[in-house]
Write an enzyme that holds these catalytic residues in place. Structure first.
Site, PDB file in Angstrom:
ATOM      1  NE  ARG A 123      -3.103   3.014   0.549  1.00 25.85           N
ATOM      2  CZ  ARG A 123      -2.540   4.126   0.078  1.00 25.85           C
ATOM      3  NH1 ARG A 123      -1.350   4.058  -0.519  1.00 25.85           N
ATOM      4  NH2 ARG A 123      -3.125   5.295   0.207  1.00 25.85           N
ATOM      5  CE1 TYR A 124       0.170   4.547   3.950  1.00 27.29           C
ATOM      6  CE2 TYR A 124       0.179   2.281   4.743  1.00 27.29           C
ATOM      7  CZ  TYR A 124      -0.386   3.543   4.723  1.00 27.29           C
ATOM      8  OH  TYR A 124      -1.509   3.798   5.461  1.00 27.29           O
ATOM      9  NE  ARG A 127       5.026   2.432   5.881  1.00 25.85           N
ATOM     10  CZ  ARG A 127       4.855   3.625   5.341  1.00 25.85           C
ATOM     11  NH1 ARG A 127       5.695   4.079   4.432  1.00 25.85           N
ATOM     12  NH2 ARG A 127       3.821   4.369   5.698  1.00 25.85           N
ATOM     13  CB  CYS A 136      -4.941 -15.658  15.799  1.00 25.26           C
ATOM     14  SG  CYS A 136      -4.691 -14.485  14.472  1.00 25.26           S
ATOM     15  CB  CYS A 140      -8.864  -9.867  18.658  1.00 27.84           C
ATOM     16  SG  CYS A 140      -7.222 -10.474  19.098  1.00 27.84           S
ATOM     17  CB  CYS A 143      -9.536  -9.346  14.159  1.00 24.27           C
ATOM     18  SG  CYS A 143      -8.276  -9.642  12.903  1.00 24.27           S
ATOM     19  NE  ARG A 145      -4.625  -7.845   7.227  1.00 23.03           N
ATOM     20  CZ  ARG A 145      -3.500  -7.511   7.873  1.00 23.03           C
ATOM     21  NH1 ARG A 145      -3.025  -8.277   8.835  1.00 23.03           N
ATOM     22  NH2 ARG A 145      -2.849  -6.409   7.538  1.00 23.03           N
ATOM     23  CG  ASP A 305      -9.205  -0.421  10.765  1.00 24.71           C
ATOM     24  OD1 ASP A 305      -8.969   0.787  10.878  1.00 24.71           O
ATOM     25  OD2 ASP A 305      -8.307  -1.283  10.595  1.00 24.71           O
ATOM     26  CG  ASP A 342      -5.557   2.206   8.288  1.00 23.42           C
ATOM     27  OD1 ASP A 342      -5.242   2.885   7.288  1.00 23.42           O
ATOM     28  OD2 ASP A 342      -4.910   1.226   8.701  1.00 23.42           O
ATOM     29  CE  LYS A 349      -1.279   2.458   9.938  1.00 24.42           C
ATOM     30  NZ  LYS A 349      -0.764   1.925   8.663  1.00 24.42           N
TER      31      LYS A 349
HETATM   32  S1  SF4 Z   1      -6.077  -8.770  15.994  1.00 27.09           S
HETATM   33 FE1  SF4 Z   1      -6.611 -10.289  14.433  1.00 27.09          FE
HETATM   34  S2  SF4 Z   1      -4.665 -10.915  13.546  1.00 27.09           S
HETATM   35 FE2  SF4 Z   1      -4.207  -9.899  15.489  1.00 27.09          FE
HETATM   36  S3  SF4 Z   1      -4.117 -11.564  17.007  1.00 27.09           S
HETATM   37 FE3  SF4 Z   1      -6.184 -10.746  17.031  1.00 27.09          FE
HETATM   38  S4  SF4 Z   1      -7.332 -12.049  15.620  1.00 27.09           S
HETATM   39 FE4  SF4 Z   1      -5.165 -12.369  15.194  1.00 27.09          FE
END
Ligand code: SF4
Length: 380
Positions: A123-124, A127, A136, A140, A143, A145, A305, A342, A349
């Site tokens: 994207r940038y 990097r 994972c 979370c 998250c 993603r 996000d 973001d 960002k």
């Molecule tokens: S935020 Fe998303 S990618 Fe990061 S540890 Fe938690 S579930 Fe996994």
């Protein structure tokens, strides 16, 4: 509280669910991973719900998987399972599939559009980010993603995919920094991770490596001396982790960060502003000050996000500005993260800090001090 300022572990769930586990097994990340709670049966038992009461949760996890390590579960207070600030980060919430904001989408940052080869996001200009590992240890609920969570857990990228990634980075000599993300890249088998770091390091234009991981928070025993020694061979290597609440800074988490620091790896933190979890000045200040005490730099505070399935966590942007404003001047600058949004559609960002300069012209500048006073500086 422990003598070193870290917070003593609550042991309620440990005693309730794993009364016979030895201290040695508990401190072994392999035992922790093998004993993760996941799937409908574990969640139903944990919540003490069945039948129609459990159905909304079951629908939720059929879309967004769930898992938690015994260690992270043990940090929550048993009586407050669904409202506890740590419990809320991993216990599925039916609102993930029922609350839908018009602003949200599965991939608001358009990562897909910035992915020239599978598993790499560019994207940038200077990097690139690699989705190095698909799973994972804990999922979370906030998250960004969530769209990549598969049932069952996805398989890691094949050798050919990695070859294409390395080739792209070599061809794009403007890329000087690589971020390994995921999923959690530190869940990768050690020899595999090392061979990837080595290949990246061998690319001339790659000057700096960065790893994004939540293991110091949710599975700190996985940050072993062996892992740290290996990582130290690939410096300059920076590590960003993800503490959201002061209660996550346990003795074990502090030790995990210390092992990384002793290996010469700087640790920074990226929190997400989460409604009902840390959207409060005293909690955020406490979190950032404790991070500073364990030598972890509070680097970013992300506005949550605009990801589908996280709408119930999102605060107003003003809330984040107010929190930073109230920290400014009342605690050291090292404790104050950059609050960033973001922007949707991959626009990048944007830093959203409270303005302290109200006006600027050739002849004067008007400031607001942290105590609310107005100060005018005349230049001529
Ligand atoms: S935020 Fe998303 S990618 Fe990061 S540890 Fe938690 S579930 Fe996994």
């Amino acid at each position: 509280m422990n003598d070193d300022g870290s917070i003593a572990l609550k042991t309620g769930y440990r005693q309730k669910l794993w009364p016979d586990v030895s201290a040695r097994d508990w401190a072994d990340y392999r035992w922790q991973l093998a004993n993760r709670l996941h799937g409908a049966a574990d969640l139903s038992r944990l919540l003490g719900l069945g039948g129609s009461e459990f159905q909304p949760f079951e629908r939720c996890i059929s879309k967004y998987r769930w898992a938690v390590t015994p260690y992270y579960l043990s940090l929550i207070e048993e009586e407050n399972l669904l409202s506890d600030p740590i419990g809320r980060q991993f216990i599925p919430d039916p609102r993930e599939i029922t609350v839908k904001s018009q602003l949200s989408s599965a991939d608001p940052l358009h990562e897909h559009n910035y992915s020239p080869v599978k598993g790499l996001i560019h994207r940038y200009r200077d990097r690139a980010l690699i989705l190095a590992w698909p799973s994972c240890s804990c999922y979370c609920r906030h998250c960004n993603r969530k769209r990549t969570w598969k049932q069952p857990e996805s398989v890691p990228a094949k050798k050919e995919a990695w070859r294409a990634i390395f080739h792209y980075i070599k061809e794009h000599t403007e890329i000087r920094e690589i971020l390994l993300s995921g999923g959690d890249p530190l869940l990768m088998p050690l020899d595999r991770l090392e061979s990837i770091l080595k290949k990246l390091k061998d690319i001339k234009n790659v000057k700096v490596l960065r790893i994004g991981t939540r293991l110091p928070v949710v599975l700190p025993m996985a940050i072993t001396h062996k892992l740290c020694r290996m990582l130290s061979r690939y410096r300059p290597l920076w590590l960003n982790t993800h503490f959201n609440h002061p209660r996550e800074i346990t003795h074990q988490a502090r030790q995990a960060c210390e092992r990384l620091q002793e290996a010469g790896i700087p640790v920074s933190n990226q929190s997400v502003l989460l409604k009902g979890i840390n959207d409060d000045i005293s909690i955020m200040k406490d979190l950032c000050c404790r991070l500073q005490e364990i030598m972890v730099r509070p680097y970013y505070l992300f506005h949550c996000d605009f990801v589908q399935g996280t709408d119930h966590f999102r605060t107003k942007i003003q809330k984040g500005i107010d929190i930073i404003d109230k920290m400014w001047g009342h605690t050291g600058g090292m404790c104050i993260p950059n609050y960033v949004v973001d922007l949707p559609a991959g626009l990048g960002k944007a830093r959203v800090m409270p303005p302290h300069m109200a006006k600027l012209s050739e002849s004067m500048a008007l400031f607001k001090t942290f105590e609310g006073k107005t100060v005018k500086l005349l230049f001529r």
